[in-house]
Design a protein around this motif. Structure first.
Motif, PDB file in Angstrom:
ATOM      1  N   SER A 224       0.863  -1.184   0.000  1.00 48.18           N
ATOM      2  CA  SER A 224       0.000   0.000   0.000  1.00 48.18           C
ATOM      3  C   SER A 224       0.896   1.230   0.000  1.00 48.18           C
ATOM      4  N   THR A 225       0.287   2.383  -0.136  1.00 49.18           N
ATOM      5  CA  THR A 225       1.008   3.652  -0.051  1.00 49.18           C
ATOM      6  C   THR A 225       0.676   4.326   1.271  1.00 49.18           C
ATOM      7  N   ALA A 226       1.535   5.246   1.678  1.00 48.86           N
ATOM      8  CA  ALA A 226       1.268   5.977   2.914  1.00 48.86           C
ATOM      9  C   ALA A 226      -0.034   6.760   2.810  1.00 48.86           C
ATOM     10  N   ALA A 227      -0.312   7.324   1.652  1.00 56.35           N
ATOM     11  CA  ALA A 227      -1.556   8.090   1.473  1.00 56.35           C
ATOM     12  C   ALA A 227      -2.774   7.193   1.648  1.00 56.35           C
ATOM     13  N   ASP A 228      -2.752   6.002   1.037  1.00 57.96           N
ATOM     14  CA  ASP A 228      -3.872   5.066   1.184  1.00 57.96           C
ATOM     15  C   ASP A 228      -4.037   4.626   2.638  1.00 57.96           C
ATOM     16  N   LEU A 229      -2.932   4.397   3.330  1.00 57.57           N
ATOM     17  CA  LEU A 229      -3.018   3.883   4.692  1.00 57.57           C
ATOM     18  C   LEU A 229      -3.547   4.927   5.667  1.00 57.57           C
ATOM     19  N   VAL A 230      -3.289   6.204   5.410  1.00 60.72           N
ATOM     20  CA  VAL A 230      -3.912   7.243   6.244  1.00 60.72           C
ATOM     21  C   VAL A 230      -5.427   7.166   6.111  1.00 60.72           C
ATOM     22  N   ARG A 231      -5.899   7.001   4.873  1.00 60.61           N
ATOM     23  CA  ARG A 231      -7.351   6.877   4.682  1.00 60.61           C
ATOM     24  C   ARG A 231      -7.878   5.606   5.330  1.00 60.61           C
ATOM     25  N   LEU A 232      -7.132   4.512   5.238  1.00 61.41           N
ATOM     26  CA  LEU A 232      -7.537   3.258   5.889  1.00 61.41           C
ATOM     27  C   LEU A 232      -7.665   3.466   7.402  1.00 61.41           C
ATOM     28  N   GLY A 233      -6.715   4.169   7.995  1.00 60.00           N
ATOM     29  CA  GLY A 233      -6.789   4.431   9.425  1.00 60.00           C
ATOM     30  C   GLY A 233      -8.018   5.244   9.801  1.00 60.00           C
ATOM     31  N   GLU A 234      -8.369   6.208   8.982  1.00 58.56           N
ATOM     32  CA  GLU A 234      -9.563   7.011   9.251  1.00 58.56           C
ATOM     33  C   GLU A 234     -10.818   6.149   9.196  1.00 58.56           C
ATOM     34  N   ILE A 235     -10.875   5.223   8.224  1.00 58.50           N
ATOM     35  CA  ILE A 235     -12.023   4.315   8.123  1.00 58.50           C
ATOM     36  C   ILE A 235     -12.093   3.416   9.353  1.00 58.50           C
ATOM     37  N   ALA A 236     -10.944   2.941   9.813  1.00 60.67           N
ATOM     38  CA  ALA A 236     -10.913   2.070  10.991  1.00 60.67           C
ATOM     39  C   ALA A 236     -11.475   2.781  12.214  1.00 60.67           C
ATOM     40  N   LEU A 237     -11.150   4.063  12.387  1.00 57.60           N
ATOM     41  CA  LEU A 237     -11.622   4.796  13.554  1.00 57.60           C
ATOM     42  C   LEU A 237     -13.114   5.079  13.506  1.00 57.60           C
ATOM     43  N   GLU A 238     -13.703   4.988  12.323  1.00 56.62           N
ATOM     44  CA  GLU A 238     -15.150   5.192  12.201  1.00 56.62           C
ATOM     45  C   GLU A 238     -15.946   4.000  12.731  1.00 56.62           C
ATOM     46  N   ASN A 239     -15.283   2.839  12.907  1.00 55.19           N
ATOM     47  CA  ASN A 239     -15.954   1.651  13.425  1.00 55.19           C
ATOM     48  C   ASN A 239     -15.739   1.603  14.941  1.00 55.19           C
ATOM     49  N   PRO A 240     -16.801   1.770  15.747  1.00 53.66           N
ATOM     50  CA  PRO A 240     -16.619   1.855  17.204  1.00 53.66           C
ATOM     51  C   PRO A 240     -15.928   0.634  17.797  1.00 53.66           C
ATOM     52  N   THR A 241     -16.270  -0.567  17.307  1.00 47.75           N
ATOM     53  CA  THR A 241     -15.660  -1.785  17.854  1.00 47.75           C
ATOM     54  C   THR A 241     -14.166  -1.812  17.590  1.00 47.75           C
ATOM     55  N   LEU A 242     -13.779  -1.542  16.349  1.00 48.97           N
ATOM     56  CA  LEU A 242     -12.363  -1.590  16.004  1.00 48.97           C
ATOM     57  C   LEU A 242     -11.593  -0.453  16.662  1.00 48.97           C
TER      58      LEU A 242
END
Length: 436
Positions: A224-242
């Protein structure tokens, strides 16, 4: 008593009848006077009608456009190795980055994708643990296979049952490769079925530079790229369980004992997630950090890929967070009641258009804060009427604040109209209100 005539005094002359010419002259004068009076009466009526019926002149606003506010650019402590990027939740783009478009092996950060894809298929209501999963000898075999490949593992017991949340904890905290495979088999029937779903999920979320070939990130082809992984991290934080799981330092699971989070930065520098990753050649960290900014907070999401050791990566991440945090500032762009436009009429009425509410924005580094004022042209208006809008722009943030008139512009009345006919065709330009 009788009157006698004095013979010595002459008798008064007898009245004479005016001649026809005199009568004609008198008639001409009278008619002329009547005509003048009638003309004045008619002219006055037309003037009065015109003056009373003339439209009120337009009062144009004198606008006070506040000057843009900007601070100097914030210096950032760059890692000096690998690739990296830092963004913030709610802010477009990246705060800072280096090599952010270069694909790199992401290692166990791939487990964030596994968790999100499984949770999309089997969502856990907030505050609950999700369905129970039975573990068998097949899962124990997966465990030993990962040990043989020198992959990170978490203990598993045949015949035990764990909730989906506990299973995700066993995968995410100690980075258990075996649980990533067991969860994929449970949720989708096979790893291949999972990979097909994961590829579709990545495409759906616009992560076009990210590719997974297994569930764990063990392969160097999981990139992956650093840019993609920042977006992935933001998506992860949107899930309360994760989000809850990745912020947990350790958890006690009866069947497994206490398991520890491999992210040693948790609880320092505001860091509360997300996932470590280790290849044979490098260390990675996808991280999140909550920073206080004025009366609010900002959540940073960033990643550092390609460090020689985890200690070096942790040092780089701490430097990034500590240098980026002070670059956020809270700016009061507008205060409620601030005059932004002024009005005046030829008959002396004045009013101001004021902001009906305040507007505060949080900005990064040298992002300018601009206020654009639009106020209506007015004739007559009552106190409190909405007469325009002030638009606050700071990067991608846009706030619209209505303007209301403080004061009133009223009809001047008949006497003023009759006494000032010329002023009905002219407006008055007010002085702009004093800056607040």
């Amino acid at each position: 008593m009788s009157r006698t005539l004095d013979p010595a005094r002459p008798a008064p002359p007898r009245p004479t009848k005016p001649s026809p010419a005199v009568y004609r002259r008198r008639r001409i004068v009278a008619v002329g006077i009547l005509a003048v009076l009638l003309g004045l009466l008619v002219s006055g009526g037309v003037y009065t009608s015109t003056a009373l019926g003339a439209p009120i002149p337009v009062a144009e606003p004198a606008i006070d456009d506040p000057a843009p506010v900007a601070a100097p650019a914030q210096p950032v402590a760059q890692p000096g190795f690998g690739t990296w990027a830092v963004g913030a939740v709610g802010f477009d783009g990246l705060m800072a980055a280096g090599g952010e478009g270069t694909p790199m092996p992401m290692a166990s950060i791939a487990k964030v994708i596994t968790a999100l894809v499984v949770l999309e298929e089997h969502p856990i209501p907030e505050g609950e643990a999700g369905p129970q999963i039975a573990y068998t000898d097949a899962d124990v075999d997966i465990y030993w296979d990962m040990v043989a490949q020198n992959g990170s593992v978490a203990p598993v017991v045949a015949g035990s049952e764990l909730s989906l949340k506990e299973s995700l904890e066993a995968m995410m905290l100690p980075s258990g490769n075996n649980y990533s495979i067991s969860l994929a088999n449970w949720a989708f029937g096979s790893v291949d079925a999972y990979l097909e779903r994961a590829s579709a999920w990545l495409a759906d979320h616009g992560l076009t530079e990210t590719r997974v070939v297994d569930t764990s990130g063990l392969s160097l082809d999981d990139v992956s790229t650093a840019a993609d992984l920042v977006r992935l991290g933001e998506i992860a934080l949107e899930n309360p369980t994760l989000a809850e799981i990745v912020a947990t330092r350790s958890v006690a699971i009866p069947e497994l004992g206490t398991i520890e989070n491999s992210n040693r930065l948790l609880g320092t520098h505001g860091i509360d997630g997300i996932k470590t990753g280790t290849t044979d050649d490098a260390a990675n960290l996808l991280f999140s950090a909550d920073l206080a900014v004025g009366e609010t907070s900002v959540t940073l999401v960033g990643v550092v890929l390609g460090g020689a050791t985890h200690a070096l990566v942790r040092e780089a991440v701490a430097g990034l967070v500590d240098s980026i945090g002070p670059g956020f500032r809270e700016v009061v762009a507008l205060e409620a009641g601030r005059p932004l436009a002024a009005y005046a009429t030829p008959w002396g009425d004045t009013a101001e258009a004021v902001a009906t509410e305040g507007a505060t924005v949080v900005v990064w580094s040298d992002t300018p804060v601009d206020v654009a004022v639009e106020a209506d042209s007015l004739r007559l208006v009552g106190d409190g009427a909405e007469v325009g809008v002030a638009t606050v722009t700071a990067g991608s943030q846009v706030i619209e604040v209505p303007l209301a008139v403080d004061g009133a512009l009223e009809d001047p009345g008949a006497w003023w109209r009759l006494a000032n006919p010329g002023a009905l065709d002219e407006g008055v330009v007010a002085e702009p209100p004093a800056a607040g």
